[in-house]
Design a protein around this motif. Sequence first.
Motif, PDB file in Angstrom:
ATOM      1  N   VAL A   6      23.678 -43.685 -36.422  1.00 34.73           N
ATOM      2  CA  VAL A   6      22.117 -43.485 -35.966  1.00 34.73           C
ATOM      3  C   VAL A   6      21.408 -43.173 -37.335  1.00 34.73           C
ATOM      4  CG1 VAL A   6      22.820 -42.211 -33.802  1.00 34.73           C
ATOM      5  CG2 VAL A   6      22.987 -40.896 -36.014  1.00 34.73           C
ATOM      6  N   LYS A   7      19.993 -43.115 -37.355  1.00 32.23           N
ATOM      7  CA  LYS A   7      19.194 -42.974 -38.322  1.00 32.23           C
ATOM      8  C   LYS A   7      18.149 -41.731 -37.947  1.00 32.23           C
ATOM      9  CE  LYS A   7      16.109 -46.762 -36.709  1.00 32.23           C
ATOM     10  NZ  LYS A   7      15.272 -48.071 -36.723  1.00 32.23           N
ATOM     11  N   VAL A   8      17.684 -41.307 -39.241  1.00 35.13           N
ATOM     12  CA  VAL A   8      16.611 -40.193 -39.004  1.00 35.13           C
ATOM     13  C   VAL A   8      15.481 -40.548 -37.899  1.00 35.13           C
ATOM     14  CG1 VAL A   8      15.068 -38.827 -40.425  1.00 35.13           C
ATOM     15  CG2 VAL A   8      17.322 -39.676 -41.461  1.00 35.13           C
ATOM     16  N   GLY A   9      15.011 -39.651 -37.435  1.00 34.82           N
ATOM     17  CA  GLY A   9      13.933 -39.754 -36.451  1.00 34.82           C
ATOM     18  C   GLY A   9      14.311 -40.293 -35.220  1.00 34.82           C
ATOM     19  N   GLN A  10      15.632 -40.912 -34.882  1.00 33.85           N
ATOM     20  CA  GLN A  10      16.003 -41.206 -33.663  1.00 33.85           C
ATOM     21  C   GLN A  10      16.510 -40.334 -32.701  1.00 33.85           C
ATOM     22  OE1 GLN A  10      19.453 -44.118 -34.118  1.00 33.85           O
ATOM     23  NE2 GLN A  10      20.066 -44.083 -32.043  1.00 33.85           N
ATOM     24  N   ASN A  11      15.927 -40.546 -31.394  1.00 34.38           N
ATOM     25  CA  ASN A  11      16.468 -39.618 -30.177  1.00 34.38           C
ATOM     26  C   ASN A  11      17.674 -40.196 -29.537  1.00 34.38           C
ATOM     27  OD1 ASN A  11      13.980 -38.121 -30.278  1.00 34.38           O
ATOM     28  ND2 ASN A  11      12.911 -39.643 -29.040  1.00 34.38           N
ATOM     29  N   VAL A  12      18.447 -39.099 -29.795  1.00 31.63           N
ATOM     30  CA  VAL A  12      19.839 -39.533 -29.063  1.00 31.63           C
ATOM     31  C   VAL A  12      20.133 -38.719 -27.692  1.00 31.63           C
ATOM     32  CG1 VAL A  12      21.089 -39.987 -31.103  1.00 31.63           C
ATOM     33  CG2 VAL A  12      20.923 -37.584 -30.496  1.00 31.63           C
TER      34      VAL A  12
END
Length: 404
Positions: free
Chosen positions: A359-365
């Motif tokens: 995942v990356k920063v700012g991504q909604n999981v």
Amino acid sequence: MRLIKGIVLSLFLSLCICHVSLAQKSKAQLEKEKKQILRKREETNKSLRETADEKKATIGQLTALNQQIQNQSQLINNISREIKLLDTEMAELNQITYSMENDLVKLRKEYSAMVYAASKATTTYSRLVFVFSSTTFNELVMRLQYLRHYAEARKNQVSQIEKIKTILIVQQTDLTNKKLEKDQLLQTQLVENNNLLALKEKQSQVVKQLSNREKELEAELADTKKSIEGIDRLIKDLIAEEIRRAEREAEANKAAASIESAKEATISASFADSKAKLNWPVKSGFISSKFGEQPHPILKGITIDNPGVYIQTNKGEPVRAVYDGEVWTVTYIPGVNKLVAIKHGDYITVYAKLAKVNVKVGQNVKANQVIGEVFTDADGMSELQFQIWKNQEKLNPQAWLNTK
């Protein structure tokens, strides 16, 4: 007397049904617990095999052994409870069987007496004399009813005798099966006791080997402390920056800031409602180090201040988000490798000691979404460090995770 015997038989039948129902419930609970213990044991076995492949003794091997000893002790205790339950059931069956056999003897005696009396007084001729010697019509009808009831009573007596005989056969079969089951459990208990002794012997060997490496363990502990301090600084800096950002946005646009604040409050409340219900961040594994101050497994008088929990798992195990949220940071910290922090309103979950990050920063999981893969160190130990924060307060993750 016939009414009493009927009531007694009904009571026996009710007792048998109740006994079977309660026994099945208790046995089902024990079977469920045993399956959970065996599943945990298999999970720990896998971790133990991976750490045991290393030539030298390791802390990971010791924690796996400690967990396996705990699993083994729980299994033996479970078997002991099964044996105790069987003993109780057999005692109850013996008591019921004894009482029913006594009643069967009494019923047979009463039936024999009825047959003997009937053979003397109820020939066709005597029955006719008995009926037609009535002085009134009503008396004649009553004598006919008496003869009919007497015949029915004999039939009922035979029926009750047969029912009790059938129940006794079932009871005896059940008792025999339980004795066989108890013998099998005693054999299993003996095997598992020997397995426990072998595990404790291996544990002693590992402790002895590790005790000869105190300097090395002290150096590892110092590195761990530095990495924990690094995580603390990271999270606190992120929280401080978030506070400053919120203040700036509030000054620039109070309406938008109010909406954002309400949204955060909703997310926080939703996360709070999930206490003790969160899925584990890894499907397979056990807690190798608990939250808070814990004694070092080898170094005497030394404690470890754990800001979360360590979960020992398998090589290449996928790491999953425990709840819906936004990826707050993805970074690298010496000693804990890659790290992912996910924000859930006022709450933050931290996943450290990752080999890969997806995942990356700012991504909604979403909850249960794979965010990375656990890191395996040079000693062959695959371990995830998992933390939960509420603003700047560290929480005990064990209180938030569900019971596996």
